[in-house]
Design an enzyme around this catalytic site. Sequence first.
Site, PDB file in Angstrom:
ATOM      1  N   ASP A 145      57.355  49.619 -41.601  1.00  0.00           N
ATOM      2  CA  ASP A 145      56.967  48.403 -42.323  1.00  0.00           C
ATOM      3  C   ASP A 145      57.122  48.573 -43.829  1.00  0.00           C
ATOM      4  O   ASP A 145      57.183  49.696 -44.352  1.00  0.00           O
ATOM      5  CB  ASP A 145      55.516  48.024 -41.997  1.00  0.00           C
ATOM      6  CG  ASP A 145      54.501  49.064 -42.452  1.00  0.00           C
ATOM      7  OD1 ASP A 145      54.741  50.272 -42.252  1.00  0.00           O
ATOM      8  OD2 ASP A 145      53.469  48.669 -43.040  1.00  0.00           O
ATOM      9  N   GLU A 182      51.880  50.986 -41.610  1.00  0.00           N
ATOM     10  CA  GLU A 182      51.310  52.024 -42.484  1.00  0.00           C
ATOM     11  C   GLU A 182      50.692  51.385 -43.713  1.00  0.00           C
ATOM     12  O   GLU A 182      49.651  51.814 -44.201  1.00  0.00           O
ATOM     13  CB  GLU A 182      52.397  53.024 -42.889  1.00  0.00           C
ATOM     14  CG  GLU A 182      51.872  54.275 -43.581  1.00  0.00           C
ATOM     15  CD  GLU A 182      51.722  54.156 -45.085  1.00  0.00           C
ATOM     16  OE1 GLU A 182      51.073  55.020 -45.692  1.00  0.00           O
ATOM     17  OE2 GLU A 182      52.238  53.176 -45.681  1.00  0.00           O
TER      18      GLU A 182
END
Length: 439
Positions: free
Chosen positions: A106, A201
């Site tokens: 991400d 994350e």
Amino acid sequence: MKILLSILMVVLLTAASFAQTKAPSESAMDRFLRYVKIDTQSAEDQPAPPSTKKQLDLARLLEKELKDLSVQNVRISKWGIVYGMVPGNLADNGKVPTIGFIAHMDTSPSVSGANVNVIVHKNYQGGDIVLPNDKTQVITAAQNPDLKNLIRDDVITADGTTLLGSDDKSGCAEVMTMIDILRNNPQIKHGNIAVAFTPDEEVGGGIDKFDIEGWGAKFAYTVDGEQLGDISNETWSARTATVTFHGKNTHPGTAKGIMINSMYAAGDFLGNFPDNAPNRPETTEKRVGFVHPYSSTLSEETSSIKILIRDFDLSGVAAKEELLKQIVAKTQAKYPNVKIDYESKLGYLNMKEVLKNYPQLTDYAIEATKRAGLTPEIRPIRGGTDGSNLTARGLPTPNLFTGGHNFHGKLEFNSRKGLEKSTETLVNLVQIWAEKSKK
Ligand SMILES: [Zn+2]
């Protein structure tokens, strides 16, 4: 002199040996340029990972590429985590611990990662880099001292309207290219290697769902750092304190002699924080920790203040807690009718508290970095990482560099050398684990 000569020989031999390796089927740079085109921005406050379904677009691509590279046991969990295992090529893989590598898919919610228009500044000649589609976005040489190390390199940026996604598609590309190089070079000996690509994350929560046992690594590295050579085996030890002030509310029209307004005690408490000590985030850097009131609720009956406590050393955390309790006592003495409660809870522990028992993780990373011709630098992280979570759960996991800079913003950049040298370091690292563990 003899020692110097033999060191020189080793350096020349290892440099030569990597130069002789067969190239990967696709370069780290080309992989990276493909990955950043896929929008994987995560979102805050979602009930479960992945916080955005579009992260699965990259997850499915990585799953396919792992399978194409003959990685075993490739799967995507229901939380969007991609796992795989690269089998070792030693006579007895059992003698070498399984080493894991993790990169996150991400990108930060703070800046758009959609329609990333990558600019490759070929043969960069120094100076500021003006991003073409928003000329107010300038990567200045003054604010980015590492730029001077990238002269004649190909510098990679976005066009000024989005982030680049180097954080952490650099890590994804580097781990994948490492696998590619190992596949093309069976002469490079290594034990079993576990790989994983994680969602969310940037918003937290993704790593909580990580299946440590099923993955099979004994030790791991997140590949999510910045400047070439930076290795992090320390994070904050973090506690959060809550100070609650209990007053007594009643109708203000008939409050005389009855009402005890907790807000005055809360205000007094904050007012008792010394200007310089204890340290504050806005006055500290490097290894100096802080206390930081960051949110509060105020009303007559009950007020409360939440405070972050951060330090690299547990003794520093304890000293800051002691100081907070002294400030509480001072306010309590002044407001005897307001009952004040202090409580604190552990957020995460400095990974060093665990990693100090496994110095080889850092030592081998330093060695791998040197063999790539880079200068290793141990840099503590003023925050937590996915590795802090994993380390606390029993999987020791320091963080390695990716070559990237200026994370979470439009001025993000990496370079061809950044991607290639980081990849080379990973290849060196798995060899070093095999070399050192066989004896
Ligand atoms: Zn990252």
